[in-house]
Design a protein around this motif. Structure first.
Motif, mmCIF file in Angstrom:
data_model
loop_
_atom_site.group_PDB
_atom_site.id
_atom_site.type_symbol
_atom_site.label_atom_id
_atom_site.label_comp_id
_atom_site.label_asym_id
_atom_site.label_seq_id
_atom_site.Cartn_x
_atom_site.Cartn_y
_atom_site.Cartn_z
ATOM 1 N N PRO A 5 66.242 87.092 -1.614
ATOM 2 C CA PRO A 5 65.163 86.801 -0.896
ATOM 3 C C PRO A 5 63.908 86.652 -1.397
ATOM 4 C CG PRO A 5 66.602 88.789 0.230
ATOM 5 C CD PRO A 5 67.012 88.254 -1.307
ATOM 6 N N GLU A 6 63.639 87.316 -2.483
ATOM 7 C CA GLU A 6 62.208 87.078 -3.256
ATOM 8 C C GLU A 6 62.357 85.452 -3.692
ATOM 9 O OE1 GLU A 6 64.437 89.378 -3.802
ATOM 10 O OE2 GLU A 6 63.247 91.445 -3.109
ATOM 11 N N GLN A 7 63.337 84.982 -3.977
ATOM 12 C CA GLN A 7 63.460 83.778 -4.655
ATOM 13 C C GLN A 7 63.055 82.744 -3.489
ATOM 14 O OE1 GLN A 7 67.292 83.568 -6.603
ATOM 15 N NE2 GLN A 7 66.196 83.138 -8.645
ATOM 16 N N PHE A 8 63.536 82.905 -2.315
ATOM 17 C CA PHE A 8 63.207 82.128 -0.885
ATOM 18 C C PHE A 8 61.692 82.467 -0.820
ATOM 19 C CE2 PHE A 8 67.929 82.039 -0.072
ATOM 20 C CZ PHE A 8 68.090 80.836 0.521
ATOM 21 N N GLY A 9 61.186 83.635 -0.791
ATOM 22 C CA GLY A 9 60.058 83.497 -0.386
ATOM 23 C C GLY A 9 59.098 83.001 -1.069
ATOM 24 N N GLU A 10 59.073 83.010 -2.689
ATOM 25 C CA GLU A 10 58.414 82.087 -3.595
ATOM 26 C C GLU A 10 58.241 81.001 -3.537
ATOM 27 O OE1 GLU A 10 59.678 83.514 -7.233
ATOM 28 O OE2 GLU A 10 59.072 85.882 -7.223
ATOM 29 N N MET A 11 59.410 80.408 -3.156
ATOM 30 C CA MET A 11 59.828 79.011 -2.832
ATOM 31 C C MET A 11 59.025 78.401 -1.428
ATOM 32 S SD MET A 11 60.554 76.019 -4.301
ATOM 33 C CE MET A 11 61.867 76.678 -5.562
ATOM 34 N N SER A 12 59.307 79.209 -0.646
ATOM 35 C CA SER A 12 58.434 78.947 0.755
ATOM 36 C C SER A 12 57.037 78.933 0.392
ATOM 37 C CB SER A 12 58.942 79.881 1.800
ATOM 38 O OG SER A 12 58.223 79.600 2.951
ATOM 39 N N SER A 13 56.374 79.786 -0.215
ATOM 40 C CA SER A 13 54.989 79.791 -0.453
ATOM 41 C C SER A 13 54.478 78.735 -1.116
ATOM 42 C CB SER A 13 54.723 81.353 -1.147
ATOM 43 O OG SER A 13 54.924 82.415 -0.445
ATOM 44 N N LYS A 14 55.328 78.195 -2.237
ATOM 45 C CA LYS A 14 54.948 77.175 -2.887
ATOM 46 C C LYS A 14 54.891 75.750 -2.114
ATOM 47 C CE LYS A 14 55.249 76.992 -7.274
ATOM 48 N NZ LYS A 14 55.781 76.855 -8.874
ATOM 49 N N LEU A 15 55.887 75.855 -1.255
ATOM 50 C CA LEU A 15 55.955 74.639 -0.420
ATOM 51 C C LEU A 15 54.612 74.717 0.792
ATOM 52 C CD1 LEU A 15 59.869 74.586 0.286
ATOM 53 C CD2 LEU A 15 58.446 72.633 -0.665
ATOM 54 N N SER A 16 54.312 75.712 1.127
ATOM 55 C CA SER A 16 52.960 75.765 1.770
ATOM 56 C C SER A 16 51.931 75.182 1.040
ATOM 57 C CB SER A 16 52.911 77.233 2.338
ATOM 58 O OG SER A 16 54.007 77.674 3.257
ATOM 59 N N GLU A 17 51.930 75.689 -0.326
ATOM 60 C CA GLU A 17 50.585 75.248 -1.347
ATOM 61 C C GLU A 17 50.737 73.714 -1.374
ATOM 62 O OE1 GLU A 17 49.242 76.363 -5.680
ATOM 63 O OE2 GLU A 17 50.817 77.362 -4.931
ATOM 64 N N VAL A 18 52.251 73.241 -1.486
ATOM 65 C CA VAL A 18 52.263 71.720 -1.513
ATOM 66 C C VAL A 18 51.570 71.090 -0.433
ATOM 67 C CG1 VAL A 18 53.833 69.783 -1.315
ATOM 68 C CG2 VAL A 18 54.024 71.617 -3.119
ATOM 69 N N ARG A 19 51.841 71.468 0.958
ATOM 70 C CA ARG A 19 51.424 71.177 2.147
ATOM 71 C C ARG A 19 50.163 71.141 2.189
ATOM 72 N NH1 ARG A 19 53.935 73.548 7.367
ATOM 73 N NH2 ARG A 19 53.235 75.472 6.223
ATOM 74 N N GLU A 20 49.266 72.220 1.628
ATOM 75 C CA GLU A 20 48.007 72.114 1.689
ATOM 76 C C GLU A 20 47.202 71.340 0.522
ATOM 77 O OE1 GLU A 20 47.278 76.443 0.813
ATOM 78 O OE2 GLU A 20 47.790 77.169 2.902
ATOM 79 N N GLU A 21 47.771 71.116 -0.430
ATOM 80 C CA GLU A 21 47.446 70.322 -1.422
ATOM 81 C C GLU A 21 47.343 68.967 -0.816
ATOM 82 O OE1 GLU A 21 45.338 69.400 -4.926
ATOM 83 O OE2 GLU A 21 46.039 71.241 -4.035
ATOM 84 N N ILE A 22 48.384 68.410 -0.218
ATOM 85 C CA ILE A 22 48.388 66.968 0.400
ATOM 86 C C ILE A 22 47.315 66.798 1.297
ATOM 87 C CG2 ILE A 22 49.656 65.475 1.736
ATOM 88 C CD1 ILE A 22 52.272 66.755 0.552
ATOM 89 N N SER A 23 46.980 67.903 2.113
ATOM 90 C CA SER A 23 46.015 67.837 3.294
ATOM 91 C C SER A 23 44.644 67.832 2.751
ATOM 92 C CB SER A 23 46.168 68.923 4.238
ATOM 93 O OG SER A 23 47.353 69.119 5.004
ATOM 94 N N THR A 24 44.394 68.144 1.459
ATOM 95 C CA THR A 24 42.931 68.107 0.717
ATOM 96 C C THR A 24 42.769 66.699 0.560
ATOM 97 O OG1 THR A 24 43.777 68.438 -1.461
ATOM 98 C CG2 THR A 24 43.179 70.236 -0.427
ATOM 99 N N PHE A 25 43.850 65.632 0.536
ATOM 100 C CA PHE A 25 43.498 64.245 0.124
ATOM 101 C C PHE A 25 43.735 63.408 1.647
ATOM 102 C CE2 PHE A 25 44.474 59.959 -1.137
ATOM 103 C CZ PHE A 25 43.292 59.784 -2.019
ATOM 104 N N ILE A 26 44.729 63.691 2.386
ATOM 105 C CA ILE A 26 44.991 62.797 3.587
ATOM 106 C C ILE A 26 44.410 63.506 4.839
ATOM 107 C CG2 ILE A 26 47.267 62.439 5.059
ATOM 108 C CD1 ILE A 26 47.079 60.958 2.307
ATOM 109 N N VAL A 27 43.825 62.887 5.586
ATOM 110 C CA VAL A 27 43.293 63.301 6.857
ATOM 111 C C VAL A 27 43.981 63.357 8.099
ATOM 112 C CG1 VAL A 27 41.038 63.296 8.153
ATOM 113 C CG2 VAL A 27 40.875 62.543 5.580
ATOM 114 N N GLY A 28 44.402 64.634 8.687
ATOM 115 C CA GLY A 28 45.248 64.521 9.680
ATOM 116 C C GLY A 28 46.564 64.350 9.495
ATOM 117 N N GLN A 29 47.287 63.698 10.416
ATOM 118 C CA GLN A 29 48.760 63.121 9.974
ATOM 119 C C GLN A 29 49.587 64.294 9.680
ATOM 120 O OE1 GLN A 29 48.930 60.580 11.480
ATOM 121 N NE2 GLN A 29 47.339 59.097 11.033
ATOM 122 N N GLN A 30 49.254 65.518 10.317
ATOM 123 C CA GLN A 30 50.023 66.699 9.840
ATOM 124 C C GLN A 30 51.634 66.519 10.148
ATOM 125 O OE1 GLN A 30 49.111 69.562 8.305
ATOM 126 N NE2 GLN A 30 47.286 68.269 7.911
#
Length: 330
Positions: A5-30
């Motif tokens: 479960p810890e590995q799942f949680g860490e990977m899920s958090s990293k993917l959320s970080e990926v989504r946020e990083e993409i949104s810093t450049f791409i406007v909208g289009q969620q």
């Protein structure tokens, strides 16, 4: 489970970080960002439809940079040949004077491939993508070569360009895990796009994940649990696209044909990816409802009468989702 479960949680958090990083450049289009990531996690491919200038190319390029994957862009034109995509063998002379055939890889051998304006190319060229998308291999002159992992194709098409285009056959569209629609930006988003693209300050995205981590995330998504009642609901949803029998029913009147088994597979795979990115170990009813339109909109064909009446596929799918209850189709 082979992951904790810890590995799942860490990977899920990293993917959320990926989504946020993409949104810093791409406007909208969620929705486009999310379903592109869902498709990558589900080890599938996506079809993106939107007007020119809405950021289709920039979206996939940004995702490749954040995920640290090799990127190539293929501009589809009527004179594009299959060898321009897959590559070809050329005759080379070595230092000792002997000649031999050497294979030169085409742009399809990147990890992330943007097939831009795919409906501009001929069906023969369009079909050059099918083997790579379905089998993760490319066969040239009888020799089969494997694609790199992960491998993701994002094909785009412009809805307004009808003259000089070759619409994708339904059987080929079925190979795409989902179809994403890019809407017009809002006034605020339009202003933000202007500020980010015409100012002196450039925005650079950082690499958040490596390709090995993406492959691990894809394996984690496969282990997300789908309960029997969730599977039954998805089955009812898909079979309802071609088993409507009520006289005068809107679906029977305006739909030529519905989704096949790949539609069901796509719903489950996308729902698993959505649950995983949300940090859950199981698929919920909300996951299935959320992915229904992107998974089915290119697998349901409206007939001529429906087109004449201006019937929208998305509205039909929304109506179907409302009428289909968990474990029971109304």
């Amino acid at each position: 489970m082979s992951f904790t479960p810890e590995q799942f949680g860490e990977m899920s958090s990293k993917l959320s970080e990926v989504r946020e990083e993409i949104s810093t450049f791409i406007v909208g289009q969620q929705e486009a960002i999310e379903f592109s990531l869902f498709s990558i996690l589900a080890d599938g491919h996506a079809l993106l439809e939107g007007l020119p200038g809405l950021g289709k190319t920039m979206l996939i390029r940004t995702i490749s940079e954040v995920l640290d994957l090799s990127f190539s862009r293929i501009q589809f034109t009527p004179d594009l040949m299959p060898a321009d995509i897959t590559g070809t063998s050329i005759l080379e002379r070595s230092e000792d004077g002997t000649q031999r055939f050497v294979f030169k890889e085409g742009p399809i051998f990147s990890q992330m491939v943007l097939a831009d304006e795919i409906n501009r190319a001929t069906p023969k060229t369009q079909s050059a993508l099918l083997e790579a998308m379905g089998e993760k291999t490319v066969t040239v002159m009888g020799e089969t070569r494997k694609m790199a992992r992960p491998f993701f194709v994002l094909a785009t098409q412009n809805p307004i360009e009808m003259e000089g285009t070759y619409p994708l056959p339904e059987a080929q569209m079925d190979r795409f895990l989902c179809k994403i629609i890019l809407p017009y930006p809002t006034k605020q988003e339009m202003k933000e796009i202007m500020l980010r693209t015409t100012g002196a300050r450039s925005i650079a995205v950082r690499k958040v994940m490596q390709q090995e981590e993406i492959c691990i995330a894809q394996e984690m998504v496969k282990e997300i649990v789908v309960a029997d009642d969730m599977i039954e609901y998805a089955v009812d949803l898909v079979t309802s696209t071609y088993e409507k029998e009520e006289t005068g029913d809107m679906w029977t009147k305006y739909v030529q044909y519905g989704s096949g088994p790949r539609g069901l597979q796509s719903i489950i795979r996308l729902a698993k990816a959505r649950a995983f990115m949300a940090g859950r170990f199981h698929v919920s009813i909300s996951d299935i409802k959320a992915v229904a339109k992107p998974a089915l909109r290119h697998r349901v064909l409206v007939n001529y009468e429906g087109e004449a009446e201006g019937i929208n596929v998305d509205s039909l799918i929304d109506k179907l989702v409302e009428e289909t209850r968990q474990g029971e189709a109304l």
